[in-house]
Design a protein around this motif. Structure first.
Motif, PDB file in Angstrom:
ATOM      1  N   GLY A   1       0.791  -1.225   0.000  1.00 40.29           N
ATOM      2  CA  GLY A   1       0.000   0.000   0.000  1.00 40.29           C
ATOM      3  C   GLY A   1       0.820   1.270   0.000  1.00 40.29           C
ATOM      4  N   CYS A   2       2.114   1.175   0.308  1.00 46.08           N
ATOM      5  CA  CYS A   2       2.925   2.392   0.274  1.00 46.08           C
ATOM      6  C   CYS A   2       3.215   2.768  -1.178  1.00 46.08           C
ATOM      7  CB  CYS A   2       4.212   2.225   1.083  1.00 46.08           C
ATOM      8  SG  CYS A   2       5.553   1.343   0.290  1.00 46.08           S
ATOM      9  N   VAL A   3       3.654   3.983  -1.376  1.00 47.48           N
ATOM     10  CA  VAL A   3       3.951   4.494  -2.713  1.00 47.48           C
ATOM     11  C   VAL A   3       5.462   4.649  -2.840  1.00 47.48           C
ATOM     12  CG1 VAL A   3       3.677   6.468  -4.263  1.00 47.48           C
ATOM     13  CG2 VAL A   3       1.734   5.652  -2.913  1.00 47.48           C
ATOM     14  N   ILE A   4       5.997   4.179  -3.981  1.00 45.28           N
ATOM     15  CA  ILE A   4       7.416   4.340  -4.260  1.00 45.28           C
ATOM     16  C   ILE A   4       7.581   5.249  -5.473  1.00 45.28           C
ATOM     17  CG2 ILE A   4       8.184   2.180  -3.218  1.00 45.28           C
ATOM     18  CD1 ILE A   4       8.143   0.894  -6.014  1.00 45.28           C
ATOM     19  N   VAL A   5       8.661   6.001  -5.478  1.00 46.81           N
ATOM     20  CA  VAL A   5       9.001   6.858  -6.616  1.00 46.81           C
ATOM     21  C   VAL A   5      10.191   6.214  -7.316  1.00 46.81           C
ATOM     22  CG1 VAL A   5       9.805   9.123  -7.358  1.00 46.81           C
ATOM     23  CG2 VAL A   5       8.117   8.931  -5.511  1.00 46.81           C
ATOM     24  N   ILE A   6      10.046   6.013  -8.625  1.00 49.72           N
ATOM     25  CA  ILE A   6      11.056   5.338  -9.431  1.00 49.72           C
ATOM     26  C   ILE A   6      11.695   6.350 -10.376  1.00 49.72           C
ATOM     27  CG2 ILE A   6      11.448   3.502 -11.114  1.00 49.72           C
ATOM     28  CD1 ILE A   6       8.726   2.313  -9.944  1.00 49.72           C
ATOM     29  N   ASP A   7      13.015   6.417 -10.341  1.00 47.66           N
ATOM     30  CA  ASP A   7      13.759   7.324 -11.215  1.00 47.66           C
ATOM     31  C   ASP A   7      14.459   6.496 -12.292  1.00 47.66           C
ATOM     32  OD1 ASP A   7      15.381   9.165 -12.484  1.00 47.66           O
ATOM     33  OD2 ASP A   7      16.292   9.930 -10.639  1.00 47.66           O
ATOM     34  N   PRO A   8      14.028   6.637 -13.563  1.00 47.03           N
ATOM     35  CA  PRO A   8      14.645   5.869 -14.653  1.00 47.03           C
ATOM     36  C   PRO A   8      16.111   6.223 -14.881  1.00 47.03           C
ATOM     37  CG  PRO A   8      12.629   6.946 -15.394  1.00 47.03           C
ATOM     38  CD  PRO A   8      12.936   7.464 -14.022  1.00 47.03           C
ATOM     39  N   THR A   9      16.554   7.361 -14.363  1.00 45.18           N
ATOM     40  CA  THR A   9      17.940   7.780 -14.559  1.00 45.18           C
ATOM     41  C   THR A   9      18.767   7.616 -13.290  1.00 45.18           C
ATOM     42  OG1 THR A   9      17.453  10.078 -13.993  1.00 45.18           O
ATOM     43  CG2 THR A   9      17.241   9.455 -16.320  1.00 45.18           C
ATOM     44  N   GLY A  10      18.206   6.958 -12.283  1.00 46.12           N
ATOM     45  CA  GLY A  10      18.901   6.768 -11.013  1.00 46.12           C
ATOM     46  C   GLY A  10      20.144   5.912 -11.156  1.00 46.12           C
ATOM     47  N   ILE A  11      21.036   6.050 -10.209  1.00 47.35           N
ATOM     48  CA  ILE A  11      22.287   5.297 -10.221  1.00 47.35           C
ATOM     49  C   ILE A  11      22.022   3.887  -9.705  1.00 47.35           C
ATOM     50  CG2 ILE A  11      24.607   5.148  -9.256  1.00 47.35           C
ATOM     51  CD1 ILE A  11      24.537   8.232  -9.069  1.00 47.35           C
ATOM     52  N   VAL A  12      22.347   2.922 -10.541  1.00 44.12           N
ATOM     53  CA  VAL A  12      22.146   1.514 -10.188  1.00 44.12           C
ATOM     54  C   VAL A  12      23.429   0.995  -9.559  1.00 44.12           C
ATOM     55  CG1 VAL A  12      21.590  -0.780 -11.059  1.00 44.12           C
ATOM     56  CG2 VAL A  12      20.545   1.228 -12.121  1.00 44.12           C
TER      57      VAL A  12
END
Length: 140
Positions: free
Chosen positions: A54-65
């Motif tokens: 139920g929590c919300v996550i923010v996903i960054d397509p340019t984030g450092i993997v």
């Protein structure tokens, strides 16, 4: 435990049906919106206790993997999955925080669609009742 997954094609079809679009390939040339962060709701318990259902996550397509990062990826069944990435002896392994779920090996970094940068309560009600304290950043 039953884990929730959705195939890449079904996910794209559902978005298209609602008039939305989703990036297909981060390396392809496209518009700026393909690189914009987006939010999703966690719909199972595979990443508990850090990410409650139920929590919300923010996903960054340019984030450092990097090793230990929480990622949104495509697994070996061509389905989207949210897991923690572990890089062990050159192998890329997606690990659930909940021990009831198995680890999954993926072919490489090209299967990573984005890095989780934030978590907020969304519809999840933390036990202490303080939704603000449940907000957390992962990219700092």
């Amino acid at each position: 435990m039953s884990e929730t997954r959705i195939s890449v094609e079904t996910f794209k079809q559902n978005l298209t049906a609602t008039g939305q679009d989703f990036k297909h390939n981060m390396s392809s040339e496209g518009n700026c919106s393909e690189n914009e962060p987006y939010a999703m709701q966690v719909i199972d318990d595979s990443m508990e206790p850090e990410f409650a259902k139920g929590c919300v996550i923010v996903i960054d397509p340019t984030g450092i993997v990097r090793d230990g990062a929480y990622v949104f990826a495509i697994d070996d069944k061509d389905e989207y999955i949210f897991r923690q990435l572990r890089i062990v002896e050159g192998k890329y392994i997606l690990v659930a925080l909940n021990d009831d779920y198995e680890a999954i090996e993926i072919s490489g970094m090209n299967r990573i669609e984005g890095v989780i940068t934030q978590r907020s309560a969304g519809s999840y009600r933390p036990p202490n009742g303080k939704r603000r304290t449940y907000h957390k950043w992962y990219d700092k």
